[in-house]
Design a protein around this motif. Structure first.
Motif, PDB file in Angstrom:
ATOM      1  N   SER A 149     -45.831  16.586 -41.715  1.00 31.84           N
ATOM      2  CA  SER A 149     -46.105  17.957 -41.285  1.00 31.84           C
ATOM      3  C   SER A 149     -44.956  18.484 -40.420  1.00 31.84           C
ATOM      4  O   SER A 149     -44.156  17.725 -39.871  1.00 31.84           O
ATOM      5  CB  SER A 149     -47.425  18.015 -40.502  1.00 31.84           C
ATOM      6  N   PHE A 150     -44.897  19.793 -40.309  1.00 29.94           N
ATOM      7  CA  PHE A 150     -43.811  20.452 -39.584  1.00 29.94           C
ATOM      8  C   PHE A 150     -43.688  19.934 -38.156  1.00 29.94           C
ATOM      9  O   PHE A 150     -44.680  19.738 -37.461  1.00 29.94           O
ATOM     10  CB  PHE A 150     -44.057  21.966 -39.566  1.00 29.94           C
ATOM     11  N   LEU A 151     -42.447  19.727 -37.728  1.00 26.20           N
ATOM     12  CA  LEU A 151     -42.171  19.250 -36.375  1.00 26.20           C
ATOM     13  C   LEU A 151     -41.198  20.215 -35.702  1.00 26.20           C
ATOM     14  O   LEU A 151     -40.104  20.474 -36.229  1.00 26.20           O
ATOM     15  CB  LEU A 151     -41.572  17.845 -36.416  1.00 26.20           C
ATOM     16  N   ASP A 152     -41.592  20.749 -34.564  1.00 25.01           N
ATOM     17  CA  ASP A 152     -40.776  21.713 -33.830  1.00 25.01           C
ATOM     18  C   ASP A 152     -39.729  20.971 -32.996  1.00 25.01           C
ATOM     19  O   ASP A 152     -40.042  20.364 -31.975  1.00 25.01           O
ATOM     20  CB  ASP A 152     -41.675  22.563 -32.925  1.00 25.01           C
ATOM     21  N   PHE A 153     -38.475  21.053 -33.422  1.00 27.04           N
ATOM     22  CA  PHE A 153     -37.395  20.323 -32.746  1.00 27.04           C
ATOM     23  C   PHE A 153     -37.074  20.904 -31.367  1.00 27.04           C
ATOM     24  O   PHE A 153     -36.548  20.197 -30.510  1.00 27.04           O
ATOM     25  CB  PHE A 153     -36.138  20.336 -33.614  1.00 27.04           C
ATOM     26  N   THR A 154     -37.376  22.177 -31.151  1.00 27.73           N
ATOM     27  CA  THR A 154     -37.036  22.783 -29.858  1.00 27.73           C
ATOM     28  C   THR A 154     -37.827  22.158 -28.713  1.00 27.73           C
ATOM     29  O   THR A 154     -37.387  22.192 -27.565  1.00 27.73           O
ATOM     30  CB  THR A 154     -37.291  24.304 -29.891  1.00 27.73           C
ATOM     31  N   LEU A 221     -54.844  21.392 -46.737  1.00 25.87           N
ATOM     32  CA  LEU A 221     -53.662  20.538 -46.650  1.00 25.87           C
ATOM     33  C   LEU A 221     -52.379  21.347 -46.426  1.00 25.87           C
ATOM     34  O   LEU A 221     -51.565  20.980 -45.587  1.00 25.87           O
ATOM     35  CB  LEU A 221     -53.513  19.695 -47.924  1.00 25.87           C
ATOM     36  N   GLN A 222     -52.211  22.422 -47.151  1.00 24.33           N
ATOM     37  CA  GLN A 222     -50.974  23.181 -47.020  1.00 24.33           C
ATOM     38  C   GLN A 222     -50.894  23.891 -45.669  1.00 24.33           C
ATOM     39  O   GLN A 222     -49.828  23.967 -45.065  1.00 24.33           O
ATOM     40  CB  GLN A 222     -50.836  24.171 -48.188  1.00 24.33           C
ATOM     41  N   ILE A 223     -52.012  24.369 -45.186  1.00 22.49           N
ATOM     42  CA  ILE A 223     -52.037  24.996 -43.858  1.00 22.49           C
ATOM     43  C   ILE A 223     -51.631  24.002 -42.767  1.00 22.49           C
ATOM     44  O   ILE A 223     -50.723  24.288 -41.973  1.00 22.49           O
ATOM     45  CB  ILE A 223     -53.411  25.634 -43.568  1.00 22.49           C
ATOM     46  N   PRO A 224     -52.254  22.816 -42.670  1.00 26.90           N
ATOM     47  CA  PRO A 224     -51.837  21.877 -41.611  1.00 26.90           C
ATOM     48  C   PRO A 224     -50.406  21.371 -41.780  1.00 26.90           C
ATOM     49  O   PRO A 224     -49.739  21.082 -40.781  1.00 26.90           O
ATOM     50  CB  PRO A 224     -52.857  20.746 -41.716  1.00 26.90           C
ATOM     51  N   PHE A 225     -49.904  21.251 -43.012  1.00 26.00           N
ATOM     52  CA  PHE A 225     -48.526  20.822 -43.202  1.00 26.00           C
ATOM     53  C   PHE A 225     -47.551  21.815 -42.573  1.00 26.00           C
ATOM     54  O   PHE A 225     -46.504  21.423 -42.047  1.00 26.00           O
ATOM     55  CB  PHE A 225     -48.211  20.653 -44.692  1.00 26.00           C
ATOM     56  N   PHE A 226     -47.861  23.099 -42.632  1.00 26.32           N
ATOM     57  CA  PHE A 226     -47.004  24.112 -42.033  1.00 26.32           C
ATOM     58  C   PHE A 226     -47.347  24.352 -40.566  1.00 26.32           C
ATOM     59  O   PHE A 226     -46.494  24.790 -39.798  1.00 26.32           O
ATOM     60  CB  PHE A 226     -47.122  25.436 -42.806  1.00 26.32           C
ATOM     61  N   CYS A 227     -48.572  24.061 -40.190  1.00 24.77           N
ATOM     62  CA  CYS A 227     -48.993  24.256 -38.796  1.00 24.77           C
ATOM     63  C   CYS A 227     -48.328  23.244 -37.879  1.00 24.77           C
ATOM     64  O   CYS A 227     -47.786  23.595 -36.837  1.00 24.77           O
ATOM     65  CB  CYS A 227     -50.506  24.159 -38.714  1.00 24.77           C
TER      66      CYS A 227
END
Length: 360
Positions: A149-154, A221-227
């Motif tokens: 899932s998406f990871l915010d690097f900032t 699934l697609q929502i949490p992957f981008f969330c």
């Protein structure tokens, strides 16, 4: 002039006025042409100055890199792309294109393989992953891909973030494909035994019986992957998660395509990131192995099964996210390509610089 009007016959006066008017029109046309020529000359000079500036910057960058090897080069060789692929969205097909091109285009491809395909990393693994992606200079430029899932690097103090891309699919079609994939596999690795192998129940029979593998919750699934990596992202039916996924799609992803229009997605990536995707469109169209993965024994669901799933609030949210992504992709595509005779053509550069000061 008054004396001439008295002395000249009326016909001659009219001819003189016509001649004067024609002369004025001719002069105005010449002045307009001169203005256009001046504009073209200014644009040509501006483009020449831009090229000189770019060449100087390139030469300066090379000198700086040669003189100080301890600092990473701030150029396209420092680029990292992360494709946090959603399962059963043609992700393997697209990733194979990256593998086919990496040797030719000189970049590295790395598969992120998590234990039990868990898309959520522990906090310590998040730190390790961010450190690897940003500091592993030997692997740059790099294309990372995996079911993460998406990871915010900032959040980790990183100044130069990776470029995120992704592909999503109609939620019911994705679920049907995944359902049969778990039972029959695909033509990519036909000998591999799948988790539900031996279960002959069709998707329609599963829906009719209220089975867990085809329940509306499996659409989430697609929502949490981008969330991302927040607990609320994985709470099925969370409105906050939907809004966070939309925000990330628009603000954190360079481009998100859809499975149904994968070729257009590939073509736009090649135009935007030729360092990685030069030759990708032609490879997609003609390649023998890059996009041939198909789920085996897949049977389209009946209208009754589709309607039953569409009655759930979870489908409505996942479908809203899919429609949001599709609209955004089509908006980006409309400003990047034109169609002619059934073929899509990329638009040429439509901006330039002028009035560059100070003058050299």
């Amino acid at each position: 002039m008054g004396l001439l009007r008295v002395m000249m016959p009326p016909k001659l006066q009219l001819l003189a006025l016509l001649a004067f008017a024609v002369a004025m029109i001719f002069l105005e046309n010449q002045i307009q042409k001169l203005e256009e020529s001046r504009g073209k000359l200014e644009r040509a000079i501006a483009r020449h100055e831009v090229r000189e500036i770019e060449q100087r910057h390139t030469q300066d960058g090379l000198r700086e890199r040669d003189s100080s090897a301890s600092f990473p080069p701030d150029n396209e060789d420092d680029v990292v792309i992360i494709y946090n692929r959603v399962p059963k969205t043609a992700s393997t097909s697209f990733t194979n294109i990256a593998y086919d091109l990496c040797g030719k285009n000189h970049y590295h491809v790395l598969h992120i393989n998590t234990t039990k395909n868990n898309p959520v990393m522990s906090i310590q693994d998040q730190v390790r992953f961010v450190k690897n992606v940003t500091e592993w200079r030997e692997m740059k430029p790099a294309f990372y891909h995996g079911h993460v899932s998406f990871l915010d690097f900032t959040k980790f103090g990183v100044k130069r973030k990776p470029i995120y891309i992704n592909v999503i699919r109609d939620p019911i079609e994705r679920l049907v494909s995944y359902y049969y994939f778990l039972r029959f596999g695909d033509d990519y690795r036909p000998g591999l035994r799948r988790r539900k192998q031996g279960d002959k129940k069709t998707f329609d029979e599963c829906v009719s019986a209220g089975g867990s593998d085809c329940a509306p919750e499996k659409l989430w699934l697609q929502i949490p992957f981008f969330c991302g990596h927040y607990s609320e992202c994985w709470n099925v039916g969370s409105q906050w998660a939907l809004e966070e996924a939309k925000y990330n799609l628009v603000n954190e992803y360079m481009l998100v395509g859809v499975t149904e229009e994968l070729e257009d997605f590939v073509m736009m990536l090649e135009a935007a990131l030729p360092r990685f995707f030069r030759g990708a469109t032609e490879l997609y169209k003609t390649g023998k192995k890059s996009h041939l993965r198909k789920t085996s024994e897949k049977k389209p669901p009946t209208k009754e099964s589709i309607v039953k799933l569409q009655q759930s609030a979870i489908w409505k949210m996942e479908n809203e996210f899919y429609e949001f992504a599709l609209e955004q992709f089509q908006f980006v595509r409309a400003h990047a390509v034109r169609e002619k005779d059934g073929e899509l053509y990329l638009l040429a550069q439509n901006f330039f610089y002028e009035k560059i000061y100070p003058k050299n």
